[in-house]
Design an enzyme around this catalytic site. Structure first.
Site, PDB file in Angstrom:
ATOM      1  N   SER A  89       0.860  -1.188   0.000  1.00 21.80           N
ATOM      2  CA  SER A  89       0.000   0.000   0.000  1.00 21.80           C
ATOM      3  C   SER A  89       0.889   1.229   0.000  1.00 21.80           C
ATOM      4  O   SER A  89       2.048   1.176   0.447  1.00 21.80           O
ATOM      5  CB  SER A  89      -0.894   0.006   1.248  1.00 21.80           C
ATOM      6  OG  SER A  89      -1.541   1.253   1.414  1.00 21.80           O
ATOM      7  N   TYR A 137      -1.385  -0.006  10.814  1.00 20.89           N
ATOM      8  CA  TYR A 137      -1.631  -0.491   9.457  1.00 20.89           C
ATOM      9  C   TYR A 137      -0.419  -0.208   8.571  1.00 20.89           C
ATOM     10  O   TYR A 137       0.050  -1.088   7.833  1.00 20.89           O
ATOM     11  CB  TYR A 137      -2.875   0.175   8.868  1.00 20.89           C
ATOM     12  CG  TYR A 137      -3.140  -0.198   7.433  1.00 20.89           C
ATOM     13  CD1 TYR A 137      -3.574  -1.471   7.095  1.00 20.89           C
ATOM     14  CD2 TYR A 137      -2.942   0.724   6.402  1.00 20.89           C
ATOM     15  CE1 TYR A 137      -3.810  -1.830   5.776  1.00 20.89           C
ATOM     16  CE2 TYR A 137      -3.175   0.385   5.085  1.00 20.89           C
ATOM     17  CZ  TYR A 137      -3.611  -0.896   4.776  1.00 20.89           C
ATOM     18  OH  TYR A 137      -3.833  -1.246   3.458  1.00 20.89           O
TER      19      TYR A 137
END
Length: 234
Positions: free
Chosen positions: A143, A156
């Site tokens: 990501s 995250y």
């Protein structure tokens, strides 16, 4: 002939969103595809859509990637159905409240179990056969949060930094082995789960945009290893 005819691909986290679209694009290129996630009905719907396009070589395997036994069973079933695995897409991922000050310990555990341990289980399950055959391609979905950290993304982002680190280290470990490694870092993609969170001032990324990046990487000549692709909206 399509570029991936005769190849077999496993895609985790493929009951919807990016994973489902990657599976559809791989199938369109002729690959046998095995879609894996926890939601059985959604997986079956993906297989049905793929089969409607004319590629009859798709199957679904219900899998919880946080369980090593599930991942090993997935690879065993896929190999029995289609033969050795050529492409393994570690796409399963989980994003929960990730600021450390939130104290979301259970959520942190779940993200670590899926985003890091699940990815490692997948790699470990296919790597021996890929090394033995001196061919194969592992694609890891990270990501842009693995490049940048916000005040609400700390844990995250840490898991996605880990995905990038694993990808970079594995590529070095596998140098000259014939096994390739690609890390894909998408920006925010418009899916059924995050439509409300999309920015309003620019066109958001679509799942097809990420799937095309995967296809680009896995259809390069055998001597070309595309290690890192970052996909952002303009």
């Amino acid at each position: 002939m399509s570029k991936l005819t005769g190849k077999t691909a496993i895609i985790t986290g493929s009951s919807s969103g990016i994973g489902a679209t990657i599976a559809e694009h791989l199938a369109a290129e002729g690959a046998n595809v095995v879609v894996a996630a926890r939601r059985k009905e959604e997986l079956n719907a993906v297989v049905e859509r793929i089969n409607e396009t004319g590629n009859k070589k798709a199957m679904a395997v219900v899998t919880d990637v946080s369980k090593q036994s599930d991942v090993e069973a997935l690879v065993k079933k896929a190999s029995e159905a289609f033969g050795p695995i050529d492409i393994y897409v570690n796409n399963a991922g989980l994003m929960e409240r990730a600021a450390i000050t939130d104290g979301n310990v259970d959520g942190w555990d779940r993200m670590i179990d899926v985003n890091i341990k699940g990815l490692l289980y997948g790699i470990n399950s296919v790597l021996p056969q890929m090394k033995e055959r001196s061919t194969g391609h592992i694609v890891n979905t990270a990501s842009v949060s693995g490049h940048e950290v916000t005040k609400v993304s700390t844990v995250y982002s840490a898991t996605k930094y880990a995905v990038r680190a694993i990808s970079m280290g594995l590529e070095k470990e596998l140098a000259r082995s014939g096994v390739r490694v690609t890390n894909i870092s998408p920006g925010m993609v418009e899916t059924e789960r995050n439509t409300e969170r999309m920015p309003k001032d620019r066109k958001p990324l679509q799942t097809d945009d990420i799937a095309r990046a995967v296809i680009y990487a896995v259809t390069q000549p055998d001597y070309v290893n595309v290690n890192e692709i970052t996909v952002r909206p303009v």
